[in-house]
Design a protein around this motif. Sequence first.
Motif, PDB file in Angstrom:
ATOM      1  N   VAL A  45       5.524  66.930  72.589  1.00  0.00           N
ATOM      2  CA  VAL A  45       5.123  65.787  71.790  1.00  0.00           C
ATOM      3  C   VAL A  45       6.267  65.401  70.864  1.00  0.00           C
ATOM      4  CG1 VAL A  45       2.702  66.448  71.898  1.00  0.00           C
ATOM      5  CG2 VAL A  45       4.096  67.256  69.997  1.00  0.00           C
ATOM      6  N   PRO A  46       6.288  64.159  70.368  1.00  0.00           N
ATOM      7  CA  PRO A  46       7.368  63.744  69.460  1.00  0.00           C
ATOM      8  C   PRO A  46       7.421  64.617  68.206  1.00  0.00           C
ATOM      9  CG  PRO A  46       6.148  61.832  70.263  1.00  0.00           C
ATOM     10  CD  PRO A  46       5.370  63.043  70.691  1.00  0.00           C
ATOM     11  N   GLY A  47       8.642  64.780  67.692  1.00  0.00           N
ATOM     12  CA  GLY A  47       8.825  65.491  66.430  1.00  0.00           C
ATOM     13  C   GLY A  47       8.893  66.992  66.544  1.00  0.00           C
ATOM     14  N   MET A  48       9.157  67.519  67.763  1.00  0.00           N
ATOM     15  CA  MET A  48       9.202  68.968  67.942  1.00  0.00           C
ATOM     16  C   MET A  48      10.629  69.504  68.061  1.00  0.00           C
ATOM     17  SD  MET A  48       6.113  69.630  67.655  1.00  0.00           S
ATOM     18  CE  MET A  48       6.299  71.364  67.952  1.00  0.00           C
ATOM     19  N   GLY A  49      11.623  68.652  67.830  1.00  0.00           N
ATOM     20  CA  GLY A  49      13.001  69.118  67.815  1.00  0.00           C
ATOM     21  C   GLY A  49      13.686  69.127  69.167  1.00  0.00           C
ATOM     22  N   LYS A  50      13.161  68.380  70.149  1.00  0.00           N
ATOM     23  CA  LYS A  50      13.772  68.368  71.484  1.00  0.00           C
ATOM     24  C   LYS A  50      15.176  67.764  71.437  1.00  0.00           C
ATOM     25  CE  LYS A  50      10.510  65.889  73.375  1.00  0.00           C
ATOM     26  NZ  LYS A  50       9.697  65.655  72.163  1.00  0.00           N
ATOM     27  N   THR A  51      15.297  66.639  70.733  1.00  0.00           N
ATOM     28  CA  THR A  51      16.606  65.994  70.640  1.00  0.00           C
ATOM     29  C   THR A  51      17.587  66.867  69.864  1.00  0.00           C
ATOM     30  OG1 THR A  51      15.557  63.813  70.704  1.00  0.00           O
ATOM     31  CG2 THR A  51      17.812  63.920  69.874  1.00  0.00           C
ATOM     32  N   LEU A  52      17.127  67.479  68.790  1.00  0.00           N
ATOM     33  CA  LEU A  52      17.987  68.369  68.009  1.00  0.00           C
ATOM     34  C   LEU A  52      18.460  69.536  68.857  1.00  0.00           C
ATOM     35  CD1 LEU A  52      19.230  69.213  65.303  1.00  0.00           C
ATOM     36  CD2 LEU A  52      17.070  70.361  64.766  1.00  0.00           C
ATOM     37  N   LEU A  53      17.583  70.063  69.697  1.00  0.00           N
ATOM     38  CA  LEU A  53      17.962  71.174  70.565  1.00  0.00           C
ATOM     39  C   LEU A  53      19.065  70.750  71.531  1.00  0.00           C
ATOM     40  CD1 LEU A  53      17.621  73.987  71.729  1.00  0.00           C
ATOM     41  CD2 LEU A  53      15.635  73.165  73.007  1.00  0.00           C
ATOM     42  N   ALA A  54      18.928  69.555  72.103  1.00  0.00           N
ATOM     43  CA  ALA A  54      19.944  69.078  73.043  1.00  0.00           C
ATOM     44  C   ALA A  54      21.287  68.863  72.351  1.00  0.00           C
ATOM     45  CB  ALA A  54      19.473  67.784  73.704  1.00  0.00           C
ATOM     46  N   ARG A  55      21.267  68.266  71.161  1.00  0.00           N
ATOM     47  CA  ARG A  55      22.519  68.042  70.425  1.00  0.00           C
ATOM     48  C   ARG A  55      23.155  69.376  70.031  1.00  0.00           C
ATOM     49  NH1 ARG A  55      23.758  62.913  68.701  1.00  0.00           N
ATOM     50  NH2 ARG A  55      25.321  63.914  67.386  1.00  0.00           N
ATOM     51  N   THR A  56      22.336  70.343  69.702  1.00  0.00           N
ATOM     52  CA  THR A  56      22.855  71.655  69.330  1.00  0.00           C
ATOM     53  C   THR A  56      23.540  72.320  70.509  1.00  0.00           C
ATOM     54  OG1 THR A  56      21.076  71.888  67.695  1.00  0.00           O
ATOM     55  CG2 THR A  56      22.236  73.891  68.343  1.00  0.00           C
ATOM     56  N   LEU A  57      22.996  72.115  71.704  1.00  0.00           N
ATOM     57  CA  LEU A  57      23.638  72.647  72.899  1.00  0.00           C
ATOM     58  C   LEU A  57      25.052  72.095  73.047  1.00  0.00           C
ATOM     59  CD1 LEU A  57      20.777  72.486  75.543  1.00  0.00           C
ATOM     60  CD2 LEU A  57      21.831  74.535  74.588  1.00  0.00           C
ATOM     61  N   PHE A 142      29.537  68.642  84.197  1.00  0.00           N
ATOM     62  CA  PHE A 142      28.523  67.649  83.834  1.00  0.00           C
ATOM     63  C   PHE A 142      27.126  68.264  83.863  1.00  0.00           C
ATOM     64  CE2 PHE A 142      25.453  64.418  85.385  1.00  0.00           C
ATOM     65  CZ  PHE A 142      25.445  63.605  84.264  1.00  0.00           C
ATOM     66  N   MET A 143      26.378  68.037  82.799  1.00  0.00           N
ATOM     67  CA  MET A 143      25.024  68.583  82.665  1.00  0.00           C
ATOM     68  C   MET A 143      24.143  67.559  81.969  1.00  0.00           C
ATOM     69  SD  MET A 143      23.847  72.030  80.587  1.00  0.00           S
ATOM     70  CE  MET A 143      22.153  72.630  80.607  1.00  0.00           C
ATOM     71  N   VAL A 144      22.945  67.363  82.490  1.00  0.00           N
ATOM     72  CA  VAL A 144      21.970  66.486  81.865  1.00  0.00           C
ATOM     73  C   VAL A 144      20.923  67.330  81.157  1.00  0.00           C
ATOM     74  CG1 VAL A 144      20.107  64.811  82.270  1.00  0.00           C
ATOM     75  CG2 VAL A 144      22.275  64.592  83.507  1.00  0.00           C
ATOM     76  N   VAL A 145      20.687  67.028  79.893  1.00  0.00           N
ATOM     77  CA  VAL A 145      19.540  67.563  79.161  1.00  0.00           C
ATOM     78  C   VAL A 145      18.681  66.361  78.793  1.00  0.00           C
ATOM     79  CG1 VAL A 145      18.731  68.809  77.139  1.00  0.00           C
ATOM     80  CG2 VAL A 145      20.846  69.528  78.266  1.00  0.00           C
ATOM     81  N   ALA A 146      17.526  66.268  79.406  1.00  0.00           N
ATOM     82  CA  ALA A 146      16.642  65.130  79.187  1.00  0.00           C
ATOM     83  C   ALA A 146      15.403  65.583  78.419  1.00  0.00           C
ATOM     84  CB  ALA A 146      16.226  64.501  80.514  1.00  0.00           C
ATOM     85  N   THR A 147      14.904  64.705  77.570  1.00  0.00           N
ATOM     86  CA  THR A 147      13.648  64.964  76.881  1.00  0.00           C
ATOM     87  C   THR A 147      12.612  63.967  77.365  1.00  0.00           C
ATOM     88  OG1 THR A 147      13.946  63.453  74.994  1.00  0.00           O
ATOM     89  CG2 THR A 147      14.992  65.624  74.854  1.00  0.00           C
ATOM     90  N   GLN A 148      11.367  64.390  77.372  1.00  0.00           N
ATOM     91  CA  GLN A 148      10.302  63.466  77.724  1.00  0.00           C
ATOM     92  C   GLN A 148       9.034  63.814  76.960  1.00  0.00           C
ATOM     93  OE1 GLN A 148       9.055  63.353  81.804  1.00  0.00           O
ATOM     94  NE2 GLN A 148       8.145  65.375  81.786  1.00  0.00           N
ATOM     95  N   ASN A 149       8.250  62.781  76.702  1.00  0.00           N
ATOM     96  CA  ASN A 149       6.950  62.961  76.083  1.00  0.00           C
ATOM     97  C   ASN A 149       5.923  63.213  77.180  1.00  0.00           C
ATOM     98  OD1 ASN A 149       7.957  62.349  73.457  1.00  0.00           O
ATOM     99  ND2 ASN A 149       7.948  60.187  74.008  1.00  0.00           N
TER     100      ASN A 149
END
Length: 314
Positions: A45-57, A142-149
């Motif tokens: 769900v939104p707001g669980m840090g998925k984007t932050l996790l990807a940027r941290t990677l 090259f690596m894709v980290v995708a987030t989805q709701n």
Amino acid sequence: MSGAVADWIEATARHIDEVVFGVGEAAEAIAMARLAGGHVLLEGVPGMGKTLLARTLADCFGGGFARVQCTPDLMPADVVGTTVYEAESNRFRFRPGPVFTDLLLVDEINRTGPRTQSALLEAMEERAVTVDGERHALPAEFMVVATQNPIEFEGTYPLPESQIDRFLIRLAIEYPDAETEQRILATYAMTEARWPAASPIDVDAALLGRAREAIDQVTVEDALLAYVVAIATASRRHEDLALGLSTRGARALLLMARVAACAAGEAFVRPDDVKRVAPWVLPHRLLLSPDAQLDGRSGVDVTDALLAAVPVPR
């Protein structure tokens, strides 16, 4: 025991924990996917840090980083690039899109339409894109980290089977426990708080190569190959599934199991290694039948049933 593999996974998990709290197993799984050269889908769900996790990677791994924020009007050219005419030189020139990077964050991938989702198919499978008949190679790492709701949320487009099958693993980002959530609030709830960058992994630049060499040396016996094939075959016949595991999915299961075995210091892959990584590799590839969906079944439920039903080789 392969110290290179264990060191890589431990270093990645430690550096992720500097910024993203409470995702220990997810961090380990992502480090393993990186070793395997695969792509990662983060769901929650939104707001669980998925984007932050990807940027941290990206901060951990170094190299190039780009982000695509998916919206309904996003076009394929916005991702892969386009050919433009330059009046000064009187010629056409290819202008690369954000896909030309080492780690590409595709944020909320299921909020853009199928046409744009499909623009990533060639890139994820072949590490190249074709624009106006000309093929352009992507970086080797090259690596894709995708987030989805979750797909039941408004404004989402379910990923096609051919797209979702190209993600080596999918990880569900759940709500944190009370202690972890309190730590998050204590760290980031101030008005002047900023999301810090994780420090790069402080290891020899050749460690990734040595780790992959160690993984390639892990033995896979015929009985273990037959076990993976039996799981795939059982999924294709399961009454709760309209679509079972593809050959690409079976390969992904075996590849992740080899990484897990090497990280544990094993010389050969065991059924327990397959069972350990199956919850990351299988559920998103299994298309439930309408009746199973109505009954509230999930890909995780069917994965558990498959692992329980298929005999383990001795």
